[in-house]
Design a protein around this motif. Structure first.
Motif, PDB file in Angstrom:
ATOM      1  N   PRO A 133       0.808  -1.219   0.000  1.00  0.00           N
ATOM      2  CA  PRO A 133       0.000   0.000   0.000  1.00  0.00           C
ATOM      3  C   PRO A 133       0.845   1.274   0.000  1.00  0.00           C
ATOM      4  O   PRO A 133       0.434   2.291  -0.555  1.00  0.00           O
ATOM      5  CB  PRO A 133      -0.834  -0.125   1.273  1.00  0.00           C
ATOM      6  CG  PRO A 133      -0.100  -1.098   2.137  1.00  0.00           C
ATOM      7  CD  PRO A 133       0.564  -2.042   1.201  1.00  0.00           C
ATOM      8  N   LEU A 134       2.032   1.220   0.601  1.00  0.00           N
ATOM      9  CA  LEU A 134       2.908   2.393   0.593  1.00  0.00           C
ATOM     10  C   LEU A 134       3.365   2.702  -0.828  1.00  0.00           C
ATOM     11  O   LEU A 134       3.445   3.863  -1.238  1.00  0.00           O
ATOM     12  CB  LEU A 134       4.112   2.165   1.508  1.00  0.00           C
ATOM     13  CG  LEU A 134       3.809   1.993   2.995  1.00  0.00           C
ATOM     14  CD1 LEU A 134       5.101   1.753   3.775  1.00  0.00           C
ATOM     15  CD2 LEU A 134       3.085   3.206   3.553  1.00  0.00           C
ATOM     16  N   ASN A 135       3.673   1.642  -1.584  1.00  0.00           N
ATOM     17  CA  ASN A 135       4.071   1.837  -2.977  1.00  0.00           C
ATOM     18  C   ASN A 135       2.931   2.406  -3.807  1.00  0.00           C
ATOM     19  O   ASN A 135       3.122   3.326  -4.608  1.00  0.00           O
ATOM     20  CB  ASN A 135       4.524   0.507  -3.586  1.00  0.00           C
ATOM     21  CG  ASN A 135       6.021   0.276  -3.451  1.00  0.00           C
ATOM     22  OD1 ASN A 135       6.797   1.226  -3.388  1.00  0.00           O
ATOM     23  ND2 ASN A 135       6.418  -0.979  -3.408  1.00  0.00           N
ATOM     24  N   VAL A 136       1.733   1.874  -3.626  1.00  0.00           N
ATOM     25  CA  VAL A 136       0.591   2.350  -4.401  1.00  0.00           C
ATOM     26  C   VAL A 136       0.320   3.820  -4.088  1.00  0.00           C
ATOM     27  O   VAL A 136       0.080   4.632  -4.989  1.00  0.00           O
ATOM     28  CB  VAL A 136      -0.662   1.494  -4.128  1.00  0.00           C
ATOM     29  CG1 VAL A 136      -1.878   2.079  -4.834  1.00  0.00           C
ATOM     30  CG2 VAL A 136      -0.435   0.060  -4.586  1.00  0.00           C
ATOM     31  N   GLY A 137       0.373   4.174  -2.803  1.00  0.00           N
ATOM     32  CA  GLY A 137       0.168   5.571  -2.434  1.00  0.00           C
ATOM     33  C   GLY A 137       1.240   6.476  -3.016  1.00  0.00           C
ATOM     34  O   GLY A 137       0.943   7.584  -3.490  1.00  0.00           O
ATOM     35  N   SER A 138       2.484   6.008  -2.982  1.00  0.00           N
ATOM     36  CA  SER A 138       3.584   6.802  -3.536  1.00  0.00           C
ATOM     37  C   SER A 138       3.422   7.002  -5.036  1.00  0.00           C
ATOM     38  O   SER A 138       3.692   8.086  -5.568  1.00  0.00           O
ATOM     39  CB  SER A 138       4.926   6.112  -3.249  1.00  0.00           C
ATOM     40  OG  SER A 138       5.188   6.043  -1.862  1.00  0.00           O
ATOM     41  N   VAL A 139       2.966   5.960  -5.732  1.00  0.00           N
ATOM     42  CA  VAL A 139       2.759   6.077  -7.179  1.00  0.00           C
ATOM     43  C   VAL A 139       1.626   7.055  -7.469  1.00  0.00           C
ATOM     44  O   VAL A 139       1.705   7.849  -8.425  1.00  0.00           O
ATOM     45  CB  VAL A 139       2.475   4.689  -7.793  1.00  0.00           C
ATOM     46  CG1 VAL A 139       2.002   4.827  -9.232  1.00  0.00           C
ATOM     47  CG2 VAL A 139       3.730   3.817  -7.743  1.00  0.00           C
ATOM     48  N   ALA A 140       0.566   7.040  -6.661  1.00  0.00           N
ATOM     49  CA  ALA A 140      -0.526   7.998  -6.858  1.00  0.00           C
ATOM     50  C   ALA A 140      -0.008   9.425  -6.698  1.00  0.00           C
ATOM     51  O   ALA A 140      -0.395  10.335  -7.446  1.00  0.00           O
ATOM     52  CB  ALA A 140      -1.650   7.724  -5.859  1.00  0.00           C
ATOM     53  N   ARG A 141       0.863   9.638  -5.731  1.00  0.00           N
ATOM     54  CA  ARG A 141       1.440  10.973  -5.547  1.00  0.00           C
ATOM     55  C   ARG A 141       2.279  11.360  -6.760  1.00  0.00           C
ATOM     56  O   ARG A 141       2.234  12.507  -7.231  1.00  0.00           O
ATOM     57  CB  ARG A 141       2.294  11.000  -4.285  1.00  0.00           C
ATOM     58  CG  ARG A 141       2.949  12.351  -4.028  1.00  0.00           C
ATOM     59  CD  ARG A 141       3.673  12.393  -2.705  1.00  0.00           C
ATOM     60  NE  ARG A 141       4.253  13.720  -2.459  1.00  0.00           N
ATOM     61  CZ  ARG A 141       4.793  14.084  -1.305  1.00  0.00           C
ATOM     62  NH1 ARG A 141       4.832  13.237  -0.285  1.00  0.00           N
ATOM     63  NH2 ARG A 141       5.302  15.289  -1.152  1.00  0.00           N
ATOM     64  N   LEU A 142       3.055  10.420  -7.279  1.00  0.00           N
ATOM     65  CA  LEU A 142       3.867  10.689  -8.465  1.00  0.00           C
ATOM     66  C   LEU A 142       2.994  11.026  -9.669  1.00  0.00           C
ATOM     67  O   LEU A 142       3.323  11.897 -10.469  1.00  0.00           O
ATOM     68  CB  LEU A 142       4.756   9.480  -8.780  1.00  0.00           C
ATOM     69  CG  LEU A 142       5.945   9.263  -7.842  1.00  0.00           C
ATOM     70  CD1 LEU A 142       6.497   7.857  -8.015  1.00  0.00           C
ATOM     71  CD2 LEU A 142       7.021  10.307  -8.093  1.00  0.00           C
ATOM     72  N   GLU A 185      -2.585   3.650   5.079  1.00  0.00           N
ATOM     73  CA  GLU A 185      -1.177   3.758   4.669  1.00  0.00           C
ATOM     74  C   GLU A 185      -1.059   4.337   3.263  1.00  0.00           C
ATOM     75  O   GLU A 185      -0.231   5.222   3.008  1.00  0.00           O
ATOM     76  CB  GLU A 185      -0.515   2.385   4.709  1.00  0.00           C
ATOM     77  CG  GLU A 185      -0.236   1.841   6.083  1.00  0.00           C
ATOM     78  CD  GLU A 185       0.421   0.482   5.992  1.00  0.00           C
ATOM     79  OE1 GLU A 185       1.509   0.312   6.571  1.00  0.00           O
ATOM     80  OE2 GLU A 185      -0.147  -0.405   5.333  1.00  0.00           O
ATOM     81  N   SER A 186      -1.860   3.816   2.357  1.00  0.00           N
ATOM     82  CA  SER A 186      -1.803   4.276   0.971  1.00  0.00           C
ATOM     83  C   SER A 186      -2.221   5.739   0.849  1.00  0.00           C
ATOM     84  O   SER A 186      -1.567   6.536   0.166  1.00  0.00           O
ATOM     85  CB  SER A 186      -2.714   3.399   0.100  1.00  0.00           C
ATOM     86  OG  SER A 186      -2.581   3.722  -1.261  1.00  0.00           O
ATOM     87  N   ARG A 187      -3.281   6.112   1.545  1.00  0.00           N
ATOM     88  CA  ARG A 187      -3.755   7.499   1.501  1.00  0.00           C
ATOM     89  C   ARG A 187      -2.709   8.454   2.077  1.00  0.00           C
ATOM     90  O   ARG A 187      -2.518   9.565   1.574  1.00  0.00           O
ATOM     91  CB  ARG A 187      -5.067   7.630   2.267  1.00  0.00           C
ATOM     92  CG  ARG A 187      -6.244   6.901   1.622  1.00  0.00           C
ATOM     93  CD  ARG A 187      -7.480   7.043   2.507  1.00  0.00           C
ATOM     94  NE  ARG A 187      -8.597   6.255   2.037  1.00  0.00           N
ATOM     95  CZ  ARG A 187      -9.487   6.658   1.131  1.00  0.00           C
ATOM     96  NH1 ARG A 187      -9.364   7.851   0.578  1.00  0.00           N
ATOM     97  NH2 ARG A 187     -10.500   5.875   0.782  1.00  0.00           N
ATOM     98  N   ARG A 188      -2.040   8.016   3.126  1.00  0.00           N
ATOM     99  CA  ARG A 188      -1.045   8.885   3.769  1.00  0.00           C
ATOM    100  C   ARG A 188       0.122   9.148   2.823  1.00  0.00           C
ATOM    101  O   ARG A 188       0.646  10.262   2.758  1.00  0.00           O
ATOM    102  CB  ARG A 188      -0.551   8.234   5.054  1.00  0.00           C
ATOM    103  CG  ARG A 188       0.383   9.138   5.872  1.00  0.00           C
ATOM    104  CD  ARG A 188       0.644   8.598   7.268  1.00  0.00           C
ATOM    105  NE  ARG A 188       1.287   7.286   7.247  1.00  0.00           N
ATOM    106  CZ  ARG A 188       0.711   6.154   7.602  1.00  0.00           C
ATOM    107  NH1 ARG A 188      -0.565   6.148   7.996  1.00  0.00           N
ATOM    108  NH2 ARG A 188       1.366   5.008   7.562  1.00  0.00           N
ATOM    109  N   MET A 189       0.532   8.125   2.079  1.00  0.00           N
ATOM    110  CA  MET A 189       1.641   8.308   1.143  1.00  0.00           C
ATOM    111  C   MET A 189       1.210   9.099  -0.090  1.00  0.00           C
ATOM    112  O   MET A 189       2.012   9.797  -0.690  1.00  0.00           O
ATOM    113  CB  MET A 189       2.195   6.947   0.707  1.00  0.00           C
ATOM    114  CG  MET A 189       2.914   6.185   1.797  1.00  0.00           C
ATOM    115  SD  MET A 189       4.323   7.087   2.494  1.00  0.00           S
ATOM    116  CE  MET A 189       5.401   7.159   1.061  1.00  0.00           C
ATOM    117  N   ALA A 190      -0.059   9.014  -0.460  1.00  0.00           N
ATOM    118  CA  ALA A 190      -0.531   9.692  -1.670  1.00  0.00           C
ATOM    119  C   ALA A 190      -0.579  11.202  -1.502  1.00  0.00           C
ATOM    120  O   ALA A 190      -0.422  11.947  -2.486  1.00  0.00           O
ATOM    121  CB  ALA A 190      -1.916   9.167  -2.052  1.00  0.00           C
TER     122      ALA A 190
END
Length: 267
Positions: free
Chosen positions: A27-36, A58-63
């Motif tokens: 989920p951290l990777n998916v969130g990071s990719v959404a931010r990118l 987790e994903s939302r926080r990284m996004a």
């Protein structure tokens, strides 16, 4: 900045890029990719059979500001469905032994996603480009790589060539953004002087291959236990050629006529 007087600015292709993640597990990777995606103006995030909750905390926080992209992300059962409406597909792979399609560096593979169709200015009416990334632990399978028109390998040190998924996405989108800026400023960079016909949409090509496989099984050219391997070679051949919709229609017409003739059983 390049020296000299720049030429007239040209409008970049109006084809929205689809960024596809195949079976992402983190989920951290998916969130990071959404931010990118938000960083680089990518509005079409597609997830193939995700193995994590892409809407987790987790994903939302990284996004961060890419949260809306997580909410709107398309979910697909397999890669074929995710890229069915795409014409130009580049898949990222760390493998160096693939015989599917040519393996290229970013400077050769990524500008191909931005090329215009001939005779249509910078407007392309059908399909669009897709950039595909594989699983964190094992990347893309050979069958999945065969669905791409180009394979891009990001250069790393031989001592530790494996890249984190979000890092690979960041490097690729940054490079693609640079190529697009070159187009906007009238400096196409790596784009070839000759514009080839726009490749057929993936679903059109796959339908033609399905017709061909049925015919070849019926006439005995293919055997059930070897059909997959032999069709993979045919798919690789057509991918290297990047045939157009008109060419696919021609091939499919020949296959259907041959099938009709074989079923008549006339001497």
């Amino acid at each position: 900045m390049s020296g000299g007087v720049p030429g007239p600015a040209r409008t970049p292709p109006s084809r929205p890029l689809a960024l596809v993640l195949v079976e992402p597990a983190g989920p951290l990777n998916v969130g990071s990719v959404a931010r990118l995606c938000a960083n680089f103006g990518v509005r079409d995030l597609r997830l193939v059979a995700p193995r994590c909750d892409h809407l987790s905390e987790e994903s939302r926080r990284m996004a961060v500001h890419g949260g809306a992209l997580l909410e709107q992300a398309g979910l697909y059962p397999d890669l074929a469905a995710a890229i069915a409406d795409r014409t130009r597909v580049v898949a990222a792979s760390g493998r160096v032994d693939s015989e599917a399609v040519p393996i290229m560096g970013p400077a050769d593979a990524l500008p191909w996603l931005l090329e215009p169709a001939p005779g249509s200015g910078w407007e392309v009416s059908s399909g669009g480009p897709a950039l595909v990334f594989g699983r964190e632990n094992r990347g893309l399978s050979t069958d999945e790589l065969l669905q791409a028109g180009r394979i891009v390998r990001l250069g790393t040190d031989d001592g530790y060539p494996s890249l984190n998924l979000s890092h690979a996405v960041a490097i690729s989108l940054h490079a693609l953004h640079g190529f697009q800026q070159g187009l906007e400023q009238g400096h196409p960079g790596g784009s070839p002087a000759v514009a080839w016909p726009e490749p057929a949409e993936r679903n059109v090509l796959e339908a033609a291959l399905a017709d061909a496989e049925e015919l070849l099984l019926e006439v005995g050219f293919l055997l059930p236990h070897t059909a997959h391997a032999r069709m993979a070679k045919l798919r690789a051949l057509l991918q290297r050629g990047q045939i157009s919709s008109d060419e696919v229609a021609l091939v499919r017409g020949m296959v259907r006529q041959l099938r009709w003739a074989s079923q008549r059983r006339t001497p």
